[in-house]
Design an enzyme around this catalytic site. Structure first.
Site, short mmCIF file in Angstrom:
data_model
loop_
_atom_site.label_atom_id
_atom_site.label_comp_id
_atom_site.label_asym_id
_atom_site.label_seq_id
_atom_site.Cartn_x
_atom_site.Cartn_y
_atom_site.Cartn_z
N ASP A 205 0.83 -1.20 0.00
CA ASP A 205 0.00 0.00 0.00
C ASP A 205 0.87 1.26 0.00
O ASP A 205 2.00 1.25 0.49
CB ASP A 205 -0.84 -0.02 1.29
CG ASP A 205 -1.94 1.03 1.32
OD1 ASP A 205 -2.79 1.00 0.43
OD2 ASP A 205 -1.93 1.87 2.25
N GLU A 229 1.30 -0.20 -4.87
CA GLU A 229 0.40 0.85 -5.30
C GLU A 229 1.13 2.20 -5.34
O GLU A 229 1.47 2.76 -4.30
CB GLU A 229 -0.78 0.95 -4.33
CG GLU A 229 -1.77 2.02 -4.74
CD GLU A 229 -2.38 2.77 -3.57
OE1 GLU A 229 -3.45 3.36 -3.76
OE2 GLU A 229 -1.78 2.77 -2.48
C1 ABC Z 1 -11.74 7.17 3.61
C2 ABC Z 1 -13.23 7.01 3.42
C3 ABC Z 1 -13.64 7.35 2.00
C4 ABC Z 1 -13.23 8.74 1.70
C5 ABC Z 1 -11.73 8.89 1.96
C6 ABC Z 1 -11.27 10.32 1.79
O1 ABC Z 1 -11.41 8.49 3.30
O2 ABC Z 1 -13.58 5.66 3.68
O3 ABC Z 1 -15.02 7.21 1.83
O4 ABC Z 1 -13.50 9.01 0.36
C7 ABC Z 1 -8.12 3.36 3.24
C8 ABC Z 1 -9.56 2.92 3.03
C9 ABC Z 1 -10.40 4.06 2.50
C10 ABC Z 1 -10.25 5.30 3.38
C11 ABC Z 1 -8.75 5.64 3.48
C12 ABC Z 1 -8.44 6.87 4.30
O5 ABC Z 1 -8.06 4.53 4.04
O6 ABC Z 1 -9.56 1.86 2.09
O7 ABC Z 1 -11.76 3.67 2.48
O8 ABC Z 1 -10.99 6.33 2.76
O9 ABC Z 1 -8.80 6.67 5.63
C13 ABC Z 1 -4.39 3.23 -0.56
C14 ABC Z 1 -5.35 2.04 -0.49
C15 ABC Z 1 -6.65 2.52 0.10
C16 ABC Z 1 -6.40 2.88 1.57
C17 ABC Z 1 -5.17 3.64 1.75
C18 ABC Z 1 -4.83 4.09 3.11
C19 ABC Z 1 -4.25 3.82 0.77
O10 ABC Z 1 -5.43 1.41 -1.73
O11 ABC Z 1 -7.68 1.59 0.02
O12 ABC Z 1 -7.55 3.66 1.99
O13 ABC Z 1 -4.14 2.99 3.70
C20 ABC Z 1 -4.18 8.43 -2.24
C21 ABC Z 1 -2.97 7.58 -1.88
C22 ABC Z 1 -3.22 6.11 -2.13
C23 ABC Z 1 -4.51 5.66 -1.41
C24 ABC Z 1 -5.64 6.52 -1.95
C25 ABC Z 1 -6.97 6.15 -1.31
O14 ABC Z 1 -5.35 7.90 -1.64
O15 ABC Z 1 -1.85 8.03 -2.63
O16 ABC Z 1 -2.12 5.39 -1.64
N1 ABC Z 1 -4.77 4.22 -1.59
C26 ABC Z 1 -4.58 11.53 -6.51
C27 ABC Z 1 -3.30 11.44 -5.70
C28 ABC Z 1 -3.21 10.05 -5.09
C29 ABC Z 1 -4.42 9.79 -4.22
C30 ABC Z 1 -5.65 9.87 -5.12
C31 ABC Z 1 -6.93 9.59 -4.37
O17 ABC Z 1 -5.70 11.18 -5.70
O18 ABC Z 1 -2.18 11.69 -6.53
O19 ABC Z 1 -2.04 9.98 -4.29
O20 ABC Z 1 -4.32 8.47 -3.66
O21 ABC Z 1 -7.09 10.53 -3.37
C32 ABC Z 1 -4.77 10.67 -11.76
C33 ABC Z 1 -3.50 11.26 -11.19
C34 ABC Z 1 -3.36 10.77 -9.76
C35 ABC Z 1 -4.59 11.16 -8.94
C36 ABC Z 1 -5.81 10.54 -9.63
C37 ABC Z 1 -7.10 10.83 -8.84
O22 ABC Z 1 -5.90 11.02 -10.96
O23 ABC Z 1 -2.39 10.82 -11.96
O24 ABC Z 1 -2.19 11.32 -9.16
O25 ABC Z 1 -4.47 10.61 -7.60
O26 ABC Z 1 -4.97 11.16 -13.07
#
Ligand code: ABC
Ligand code: CA
Length: 474
Positions: A205, A229
């Site tokens: 992760d 990831e």
């Molecule tokens: C909770 C709530 C959700 C709410 C969220 C804000 O908070 O439950 O309803 O929407 C875990 C849980 C989630 C939880 C989170 C936070 O924890 O599964 O339900 O969400 O408490 C990993 C995992 C993911 C996990 C975590 C945390 C990390 O796969 O399941 O979440 O351990 C970022 C991180 C990435 C993470 C993701 C969820 O957030 O980098 O590691 N996933 C941009 C950023 C990214 C970012 C993404 C989403 O937005 O650059 O870094 O990811 O926020 C492309 C661009 C990208 C861009 C995308 C959207 O568009 O190239 O850079 O990503 O074109």
């Protein structure tokens, strides 16, 4: 798994809490509640035939460690990413012995276990009240954490690595992965995790939130294949994680052009064609990337696309391309959930139906990929060539698997395209079979194949002499 055996794997991702639960539990599981719904390792063991029957051989399960209890402004830790003490297990999913039983049950069926691991952070309910303590196991001192700041600037890599993910409801306290104490803990931890549960591979992760030089030792301590990831669509941002950090990334660079290419009949497929070439030029080994259409962090493709032909073409791509295919539970059941938490539906409501069209579709894709690997030692290591065939179709040539994917949709009239022998490698008068329709076709005197795309369906060809179990049940 080592790199070589990982390439031939086909992975099925589950949210442990949502895949299967004991029949004694009958409460309604409402995704928007973000609560535990009762899924367990023991119940998963009972459903291995369901997964193997679709041709998947590896199961990626949610993080297994103890998480924060109780509820938060974002619900409960049912997904497993809110670590409390990494030395303990999350007993909502069963005991450590149940997890060992899952590992054993998989191995007895010739299958593999992949566990999700989080080293970037632990979880707190608020940033201002977070106090390191023995509840966090070994990470009980403030020296074990980066000082609090929210990630505010994704263009600033230091901010991405050292500030905190999360928000005021759930703060993800960022571990000080620059400290030797923290590094040594994690290196030992992952080594023991792999050994205790006889893991075959590890999903990592939040890779981009930890400095690159942390990863090589962590990966070698794990001693098995790792898929990480790096959530970013830019191949130049993602590729150093493979070459320098030694973590094989999920293919987010292909993901965005993939959904844009197939989510409407007017989608532009040239963006995907160009991206596949950029990926080949940027990554040290594209054949070890993790390809997916759906996962637990993005809206299901089916949440915005209803045309079954578009859906099938998009799902086919990860299975016929360079890299390791990942299927997300519920795709075979036609689930349509949107963004987190809606994309985490309980599978039991769909009754583990093995007769659905999509279930059989995934079985066909896995059978085709397997037959290609059996027919050619270099199938998994040779790089594909992707090219445009028409404004609505592309050729994915990864010999001996030759696929024609289209975004013309299910109401399209028949369309003719030609697969040149120079791309397919087929000689004259060769009979080939389409793993999806089970139709057989024969190349002409020059080895070229005239293909009719019908109702916009994907075509996945292999020479009949190499078909193995493809179409054996129809
Ligand atoms: C909770 C709530 C959700 C709410 C969220 C804000 O908070 O439950 O309803 O929407 C875990 C849980 C989630 C939880 C989170 C936070 O924890 O599964 O339900 O969400 O408490 C990993 C995992 C993911 C996990 C975590 C945390 C990390 O796969 O399941 O979440 O351990 C970022 C991180 C990435 C993470 C993701 C969820 O957030 O980098 O590691 N996933 C941009 C950023 C990214 C970012 C993404 C989403 O937005 O650059 O870094 O990811 O926020 C492309 C661009 C990208 C861009 C995308 C959207 O568009 O190239 O850079 O990503 O074109
Ligand atoms: Ca960090």
């Amino acid at each position: 798994l080592d790199d070589s055996s990982a390439r031939s794997a086909s992975v099925y991702q589950v949210i442990t809490d949502r895949f299967a639960r004991p029949s004694s539990v009958s409460s309604t599981c409402t995704t928007s509640d973000r609560k535990y719904c009762g899924g367990t390792y023991s119940a998963l063991i009972e459903k291995l035939d369901y997964i193997q029957g679709m041709g998947f051989d590896t199961i990626w399960i949610s993080p297994i460690v103890e998480n924060i209890g109780g509820t938060t402004g974002e619900g409960e830790a049912y997904h497993g990413y809110w670590t409390l003490d990494a030395a303990k297990t999350n007993d909502n999913f069963g005991t450590a012995d149940d997890l060992k039983s899952l590992s054993t049950a998989l191995h007895n069926k010739g299958m593999y276990l992949m566990v999700d691991v989080v080293v970037n952070h632990v979880a707190a309910t608020s940033s201002s009240t977070f106090i390191p303590s023995s509840s966090y196991g070994q990470f009980s001192s403030s020296d074990d954490y980066h000082p609090f700041c929210w990630i505010t600037d994704y263009s600033n890599q230091t901010n991405v690595e050292q500030c905190w993910l999360g928000d005021d409801s759930v703060a993800l306290a960022d571990l000080n992965t620059d400290s030797d104490t923290v590094k040594n803990y994690w290196n030992n931890w992952v080594k023991e995790l792999v050994s205790n549960y006889t893991l075959d591979s590890v999903r990592i992760d939040t890779v981009k939130h930890v400095q690159k030089d942390f990863w090589p030792n962590f990966v070698s301590s794990a001693g098995v294949f790792t898929q990480g990831e790096v959530l970013n669509g830019d191949p130049t941002y993602v590729s150093p994680y493979q070459s320098d950090a030694k973590v094989n990334p999920f293919n987010y660079p292909a993901y965005y052009p993939l959904i844009r290419g197939f989510n409407q009949t007017s989608g532009d497929l040239t963006e995907l064609v160009t991206m596949t070439q950029t990926i080949k030029n940027s990554f040290s080994d594209p054949t070890l990337l993790g390809n997916f259409l759906n996962n637990h962090d993005n809206p299901r493709f089916e949440s915005t696309v209803t045309d079954t032909s578009l859906i099938k073409n998009a799902h086919a791509y990860p299975f016929v391309t360079d890299g390791i295919p990942y299927g997300y539970y519920g795709s075979e059941a036609g689930f349509t959930g949107g963004a987190d938490p809606d994309n985490r539906e309980p599978l039991w409501t769909a009754n583990y139906d093995t007769s659905s069209d999509m279930y059989k579709f995934f079985a066909s894709l896995n059978a085709a990929r397997k037959a290609a690997g059996n027919a050619s030692d270099s199938f998994f290591t040779n790089q594909m060539t992707v090219s445009s065939l028409s404004s609505s179709s592309i050729l994915v040539a990864k010999s001996p698997l030759i696929s024609v994917l289209s975004n013309s949709g299910s109401s399209a009239s028949d369309a003719s395209v030609t697969v040149q022998s120079s791309a397919s490698g087929w000689s004259s008068n060769t009979e080939v079979i389409d793993a999806i329709s089970c139709e057989t076709l024969t190349t002409d005197g020059s080895g070229n194949l005239a293909v009719t795309v019908k109702t916009g369906l994907p075509r996945v060809f292999i020479a009949s002499s190499q078909k193995g179990s493809v179409c054996s049940s129809s």
